[in-house]
Design an enzyme around this catalytic site. Structure first.
Site, PDB file in Angstrom:
ATOM      1  N   LYS A 265       0.814  -1.217   0.000  1.00 42.74           N
ATOM      2  CA  LYS A 265       0.000   0.000   0.000  1.00 42.74           C
ATOM      3  C   LYS A 265       0.849   1.269   0.000  1.00 42.74           C
ATOM      4  O   LYS A 265       0.531   2.239  -0.696  1.00 42.74           O
ATOM      5  CB  LYS A 265      -0.969  -0.007   1.185  1.00 42.74           C
ATOM      6  CG  LYS A 265      -0.353  -0.103   2.561  1.00 42.74           C
ATOM      7  CD  LYS A 265      -1.418  -0.233   3.635  1.00 42.74           C
ATOM      8  CE  LYS A 265      -0.810  -0.291   5.035  1.00 42.74           C
ATOM      9  NZ  LYS A 265       0.064  -1.490   5.225  1.00 42.74           N
ATOM     10  N   THR A 284       3.349   9.883  10.142  1.00 43.28           N
ATOM     11  CA  THR A 284       2.621   9.990  11.403  1.00 43.28           C
ATOM     12  C   THR A 284       3.189   9.085  12.484  1.00 43.28           C
ATOM     13  O   THR A 284       2.790   9.176  13.642  1.00 43.28           O
ATOM     14  CB  THR A 284       1.141   9.625  11.184  1.00 43.28           C
ATOM     15  OG1 THR A 284       1.070   8.300  10.645  1.00 43.28           O
ATOM     16  CG2 THR A 284       0.485  10.599  10.222  1.00 43.28           C
ATOM     17  N   HIS A 301      11.415   3.069   3.858  1.00 40.14           N
ATOM     18  CA  HIS A 301      10.502   4.020   3.228  1.00 40.14           C
ATOM     19  C   HIS A 301      11.267   5.242   2.737  1.00 40.14           C
ATOM     20  O   HIS A 301      11.025   5.733   1.631  1.00 40.14           O
ATOM     21  CB  HIS A 301       9.427   4.460   4.225  1.00 40.14           C
ATOM     22  CG  HIS A 301       8.332   3.452   4.399  1.00 40.14           C
ATOM     23  ND1 HIS A 301       7.018   3.736   4.125  1.00 40.14           N
ATOM     24  CD2 HIS A 301       8.358   2.161   4.808  1.00 40.14           C
ATOM     25  CE1 HIS A 301       6.274   2.671   4.365  1.00 40.14           C
ATOM     26  NE2 HIS A 301       7.063   1.697   4.789  1.00 40.14           N
ATOM     27  N   ARG A 302      12.178   5.745   3.547  1.00 34.21           N
ATOM     28  CA  ARG A 302      12.916   6.963   3.189  1.00 34.21           C
ATOM     29  C   ARG A 302      13.750   6.761   1.931  1.00 34.21           C
ATOM     30  O   ARG A 302      13.805   7.621   1.050  1.00 34.21           O
ATOM     31  CB  ARG A 302      13.791   7.403   4.362  1.00 34.21           C
ATOM     32  CG  ARG A 302      14.488   8.745   4.131  1.00 34.21           C
ATOM     33  CD  ARG A 302      15.355   9.116   5.314  1.00 34.21           C
ATOM     34  NE  ARG A 302      14.580   9.296   6.532  1.00 34.21           N
ATOM     35  CZ  ARG A 302      14.699   8.533   7.615  1.00 34.21           C
ATOM     36  NH1 ARG A 302      15.564   7.520   7.630  1.00 34.21           N
ATOM     37  NH2 ARG A 302      13.964   8.767   8.676  1.00 34.21           N
ATOM     38  N   ASP A 331       1.171   8.929   5.579  1.00 32.63           N
ATOM     39  CA  ASP A 331       1.427   7.512   5.835  1.00 32.63           C
ATOM     40  C   ASP A 331       1.761   7.341   7.323  1.00 32.63           C
ATOM     41  O   ASP A 331       2.880   7.629   7.736  1.00 32.63           O
ATOM     42  CB  ASP A 331       2.577   7.030   4.953  1.00 32.63           C
ATOM     43  CG  ASP A 331       2.697   5.517   4.894  1.00 32.63           C
ATOM     44  OD1 ASP A 331       1.918   4.832   5.593  1.00 32.63           O
ATOM     45  OD2 ASP A 331       3.563   5.022   4.141  1.00 32.63           O
TER      46      ASP A 331
END
Length: 429
Positions: A265, A284, A301-302, A331
């Site tokens: 996702k 978040t 993610h980064r 996210d």
């Protein structure tokens, strides 16, 4: 200008020869694509697809009027097939310009990868930009440099070299590039004003590493682009907009991407904004002390995000949604809900019944209202829960129920809602 796409595929074409993958197996009919090649007004050919004469004939066109053949990317496959009667293909040096007797002007643009980009200006002033696979414009991203070189380029039809950049700046009428392989190239063009609301963006160089059929068209539409079958003829400057039919750009203001753990996702949400500049990534989850596994997730993610994106670690979403600015990627909503339930004391049964539930409901209302009014493009991620085992504790069931309600209310305000399963995005709306 009239543009016929003799091919829209990657240099190896689609399906690739002797490739057993599922994507190549599904590449039949309109999903089959020859290597990308463009025929402009019957007089200018950009790149050579295998069997160019047959490709032109299938499109109802002839190559007999071609006066210039230009190459854009290094060729490391079989020898190029040059049909009899065509001029020898050449590559124009960066920042030089050709003026054809047909009235077209072609300027070679420097790239950040091997190859050459071309800006073609028609006799009536329409402008298109064509970039080879895996490449973006070097520098500012406009292609409006002021190269001083002059020179003679080969080819029939009276083509000649020209110093200086001719043609005005601003947005192009049409841009053709590797949207899926280099979404950042499109983002940079948007940032520089070279792609605007009236620019038709076409994806070319399509290979077997993209989803087939409707999945391809949905992904392109979310980026403000589309693709067409081989042999399609288009008029540069006659942007059809959403009325063009299936696959036409339909960029939503608000999108919610749902999915389970490791469903893809977050990656899907990031893909939907990869072609837009200056995205604000709203994390978040924040940071956690003495939790290396969480730090590894954050790092993953980064590293996946474009370097041009800015990160905000906050759960204070309403001010961001209410302000003008670049697109937001949130996210994720489930972590926002966890933090908010912490703040209202939702895990304590007595505090929950004596005001915590009402306070949480009020904060959700404020958030949803901000989503409804936001002037920004927003893509939000959230976990889809409730399809498995019922949580064993009252707190677990409370979180499941509240996240389900939050997802439903957030989705109500979104034009697009997706559910990702095993890495496959399924459109719900």
């Amino acid at each position: 200008m009239e543009l016929t796409l003799l091919g829209t595929g990657s240099p190896a074409g689609l399906p690739e020869p002797d490739c057993p993958c599922a994507r190549c197996a599904a590449a039949t009919g309109e999903e089959a694509r020859a290597a990308t090649a463009l025929l402009v007004d019957g007089t200018l050919l950009l790149d050579l697809t295998p069997g160019p004469a047959f490709a032109a004939a299938r499109a109802g066109r002839s190559l007999s009027g071609v006066r210039q053949v230009l190459l854009s990317h290094p060729h490391d496959g079989p020898a190029l097939e040059v049909p009899a009667g065509l001029p020898a293909p050449v590559r124009v040096p960066d920042r030089q310009e050709l003026a054809l007797i047909s009235g077209h002007r072609v300027r070679a643009l420097a790239l950040d990868a091997p190859g050459t980009g071309y800006r073609v200006t028609g006799p009536d002033g329409q402008r298109l930009l064509y970039l080879p696979p895996g490449a973006a414009l070097a520098g500012t991203g406009t292609g409006e440099g002021t190269g001083a070189g002059t020179g003679q380029a080969g080819g029939a039809g009276g083509a000649r070299g020209s110093g200086g950049a001719r043609g005005s700046g601003g947005a192009y009428d049409m841009v053709l590039l590797d949207v899926l392989g280099r979404p950042d190239a499109l983002a940079r063009l948007r940032q520089a004003g070279a792609v605007g609301a009236a620019t038709e963006v076409l994806a070319v160089h399509i290979g077997h590493d993209v989803p087939p059929g409707s999945g391809l068209h949905r992904r392109l539409a979310a980026a403000g682009a589309r693709t067409v079958p081989d042999g399609t003829t288009l008029t540069v400057g006659a942007y059809p907009g959403p009325a063009a039919g299936p696959g036409a750009p339909d960029v939503p203001r608000r999108t919610l991407v749902l999915g389970g753990a490791r469903s893809g996702k977050s990656a899907e949400a990031e893909r939907r904004l990869a072609a837009f500049p200056s995205v604000v990534y709203v994390a978040t989850g924040g940071s956690r002390e003495d939790d290396p596994e969480w730090d590894a997730r954050v790092a993953e993610h980064r590293e996946r995000r474009p370097a041009s994106w800015r990160t905000e670690e906050t759960c204070d979403l309403v001010p961001l949604l209410e302000s003008e600015g670049p697109p937001l990627l949130i996210d994720c909503l489930s972590l926002w809900l966890t933090r908010t339930m912490d703040q209202v004391g939702a895990w304590d049964d007595e505090r929950w019944t004596r005001g915590g539930a009402a306070e949480l409901a009020g904060r959700v209302r404020v958030l949803v209202a901000a989503v409804r009014r936001t002037p920004r493009r927003v893509v939000a991620v959230s976990n889809e829960v409730g399809s498995g085992v019922v949580p064993a504790t009252p707190a677990g069931r409370r979180f499941r129920d509240e996240l389900g309600r939050l997802n439903a209310r957030f989705a109500h305000e979104c034009e697009h809602v997706l559910l990702t399963v095993a890495g496959v995005p399924l459109p719900l709306r």
